[in-house]
Design a protein around this motif. Structure first.
Motif, short mmCIF file in Angstrom:
data_model
loop_
_atom_site.label_atom_id
_atom_site.label_comp_id
_atom_site.label_asym_id
_atom_site.label_seq_id
_atom_site.Cartn_x
_atom_site.Cartn_y
_atom_site.Cartn_z
N GLN A 131 0.80 -1.22 0.00
CA GLN A 131 0.00 0.00 0.00
C GLN A 131 0.83 1.27 0.00
O GLN A 131 0.49 2.24 -0.66
CB GLN A 131 -0.90 -0.01 1.23
CG GLN A 131 -1.88 1.13 1.31
CD GLN A 131 -2.67 1.06 2.60
OE1 GLN A 131 -2.12 1.25 3.67
NE2 GLN A 131 -3.96 0.80 2.50
N PHE A 175 8.43 3.54 0.62
CA PHE A 175 9.36 4.48 1.24
C PHE A 175 10.79 4.17 0.83
O PHE A 175 11.13 3.03 0.49
CB PHE A 175 9.28 4.38 2.78
CG PHE A 175 7.89 4.47 3.33
CD1 PHE A 175 7.12 3.33 3.50
CD2 PHE A 175 7.34 5.69 3.69
CE1 PHE A 175 5.83 3.39 4.00
CE2 PHE A 175 6.06 5.76 4.20
CZ PHE A 175 5.31 4.61 4.36
N TYR A 225 14.38 4.53 2.87
CA TYR A 225 15.06 4.82 4.13
C TYR A 225 16.55 4.87 3.86
O TYR A 225 17.06 4.25 2.92
CB TYR A 225 14.78 3.73 5.17
CG TYR A 225 13.48 3.89 5.93
CD1 TYR A 225 12.27 3.61 5.31
CD2 TYR A 225 13.47 4.28 7.25
CE1 TYR A 225 11.07 3.74 6.01
CE2 TYR A 225 12.28 4.41 7.97
CZ TYR A 225 11.08 4.13 7.32
OH TYR A 225 9.91 4.26 8.02
N PRO A 259 17.68 2.80 10.83
CA PRO A 259 17.26 3.38 9.55
C PRO A 259 16.48 4.68 9.80
O PRO A 259 15.76 4.80 10.78
CB PRO A 259 16.35 2.31 8.95
CG PRO A 259 15.88 1.52 10.12
CD PRO A 259 16.96 1.55 11.14
N LEU A 305 13.93 7.57 7.83
CA LEU A 305 13.10 7.81 6.67
C LEU A 305 13.68 8.92 5.81
O LEU A 305 13.95 10.02 6.29
CB LEU A 305 11.68 8.18 7.12
CG LEU A 305 10.69 8.47 6.00
CD1 LEU A 305 10.44 7.22 5.15
CD2 LEU A 305 9.37 8.99 6.57
N SER A 319 8.88 9.36 1.41
CA SER A 319 7.83 8.47 0.93
C SER A 319 7.83 8.51 -0.59
O SER A 319 8.40 9.43 -1.20
CB SER A 319 6.48 8.94 1.46
OG SER A 319 6.48 8.97 2.86
N TYR A 360 5.36 8.31 -4.03
CA TYR A 360 3.99 8.39 -4.50
C TYR A 360 3.95 8.08 -6.00
O TYR A 360 4.92 8.25 -6.73
CB TYR A 360 3.42 9.79 -4.25
CG TYR A 360 3.51 10.20 -2.80
CD1 TYR A 360 4.36 11.23 -2.40
CD2 TYR A 360 2.75 9.56 -1.83
CE1 TYR A 360 4.45 11.60 -1.06
CE2 TYR A 360 2.82 9.93 -0.50
CZ TYR A 360 3.68 10.95 -0.13
OH TYR A 360 3.76 11.31 1.20
N LEU A 372 17.58 1.85 1.72
CA LEU A 372 16.67 0.73 1.88
C LEU A 372 15.32 1.05 1.24
O LEU A 372 14.71 2.08 1.54
CB LEU A 372 16.44 0.44 3.37
CG LEU A 372 17.70 0.11 4.18
CD1 LEU A 372 17.42 0.23 5.67
CD2 LEU A 372 18.16 -1.30 3.86
N LYS A 380 4.94 -1.15 2.68
CA LYS A 380 4.02 -1.45 3.77
C LYS A 380 2.72 -1.95 3.15
O LYS A 380 2.23 -1.37 2.18
CB LYS A 380 3.76 -0.22 4.61
CG LYS A 380 2.89 -0.48 5.85
CD LYS A 380 3.09 0.62 6.86
CE LYS A 380 2.28 1.85 6.53
NZ LYS A 380 0.87 1.73 6.88
N LEU A 434 6.34 -3.27 7.97
CA LEU A 434 7.25 -2.75 6.96
C LEU A 434 8.13 -3.88 6.47
O LEU A 434 8.68 -4.63 7.28
CB LEU A 434 8.13 -1.64 7.54
CG LEU A 434 7.46 -0.36 7.99
CD1 LEU A 434 8.51 0.64 8.48
CD2 LEU A 434 6.63 0.25 6.88
N PHE A 458 11.45 -4.67 4.38
CA PHE A 458 12.67 -3.99 3.92
C PHE A 458 13.36 -4.79 2.82
O PHE A 458 13.46 -6.01 2.89
CB PHE A 458 13.65 -3.85 5.08
CG PHE A 458 13.28 -2.80 6.09
CD1 PHE A 458 12.32 -3.04 7.05
CD2 PHE A 458 13.89 -1.56 6.05
CE1 PHE A 458 11.96 -2.06 7.97
CE2 PHE A 458 13.56 -0.57 6.97
CZ PHE A 458 12.59 -0.83 7.92
N GLY A 459 13.85 -4.07 1.83
CA GLY A 459 14.77 -4.68 0.88
C GLY A 459 16.12 -4.84 1.54
O GLY A 459 16.36 -4.36 2.66
N GLY A 468 18.82 -3.51 0.80
CA GLY A 468 19.60 -2.28 0.82
C GLY A 468 20.61 -2.19 -0.29
O GLY A 468 21.15 -3.21 -0.75
#
Lengths: 110, 119
Positions: free
Chosen positions: A31, A34, A36, A44, A46, A49, A51, A87, A91, A98, A100-101, A103
């Motif tokens: 949904q 982000f 980070y 980490p 932020l 975000s 969009y 990263l 979400k 969350l 995370f990849g 990185g």
């Protein structure tokens, strides 16, 4: 296959270079998205975000393509202080976890 | 802004010791907190979701009896690594869900992390 995948790098670039990071995610129910930043041995933080319309914050530009489930981050005029691990994070739903990849490590050299 | 405090920042102890890590939300009430673990050069892996007043939800492969989570108040969650062994050495990070994330645009606030070394 990991739910969030990134090129681990490292990316070694000179100061002033433009560098692009890519990320793909596999869960179409994701949904929110982000980027980070994580410095060595730190938590980490932020960065921004992401969009669908794309968004920019100074030298940083983030893009999201929901159809191809692809996220990108562009850093222009890179500074030494940009050296960190970036990263990609997704979400799934409000209040959700969350993911995370792994990185992408960036090293900006003088 | 919202702040999450994690303590201790560094722990070195002998194998077999139990270690407790605290995560506090300092200026907001956190009904949901998260515990992550990160190995060197690897990403953050969610271990469990801590819910105030109820049992934690553990991710697949995480041993509940090994990693005890308590979230007895709206500002404190604790992670206890029981009978720690060298393979438990890692960077543990907590986070708290922002109750006003749609205003702040920050989904979670992270603690500074705890570096755990088991000898």
């Amino acid at each position: 296959r990991k739910e969030v995948e990134q090129d681990p790098g490292p990316f070694n670039v000179p100061e002033g270079a433009t560098v692009a990071f890519n990320c793909t995610y596999s869960n179409s129910a994701s949904q929110s998205f982000f980027w980070y930043r994580q410095d060595c041995r730190k938590e980490p933080k932020l960065l921004m975000s992401v969009y669908s319309s794309g968004n920019e914050d100074g030298r940083f530009t983030a893009q999201l393509n929901r159809a191809s489930q692809y996220i990108s981050l562009l850093i222009r005029d890179s500074k030494l202080s940009d050296s960190a691990t970036y990263l990609c994070v997704v979400k799934r739903a409000a209040g959700g976890k969350l993911i995370f990849g792994q990185g992408t490590e960036l090293s900006v050299k003088p | 802004g919202a702040v999450v405090s994690q303590h201790p920042s560094r722990v070195i102890c002998k194998s077999g010791t139990s270690v407790k890590i605290e995560c506090r939300s300092l200026d907001f009430q956190a009904t949901t907190m998260f515990w992550y673990r990160q190995f060197p050069k690897k990403s953050l892996m969610l271990m469990a979701t801590s819910n105030e007043g109820s049992k934690a939800t553990y991710e697949q492969g995480v041993e509940k009896d090994k990693f005890l989570i308590n979230h007895a108040s709206l500002t404190l969650s604790t992670l206890t690594v029981t009978s720690a062994h060298p393979e438990d050495s890692s960077f543990y990070i907590c986070s708290a869900r922002d109750p006003e994330e749609y205003v702040s645009n920050q989904p979670q606030h992270f603690g500074d992390g705890t570096r755990l070394s088991i000898l």
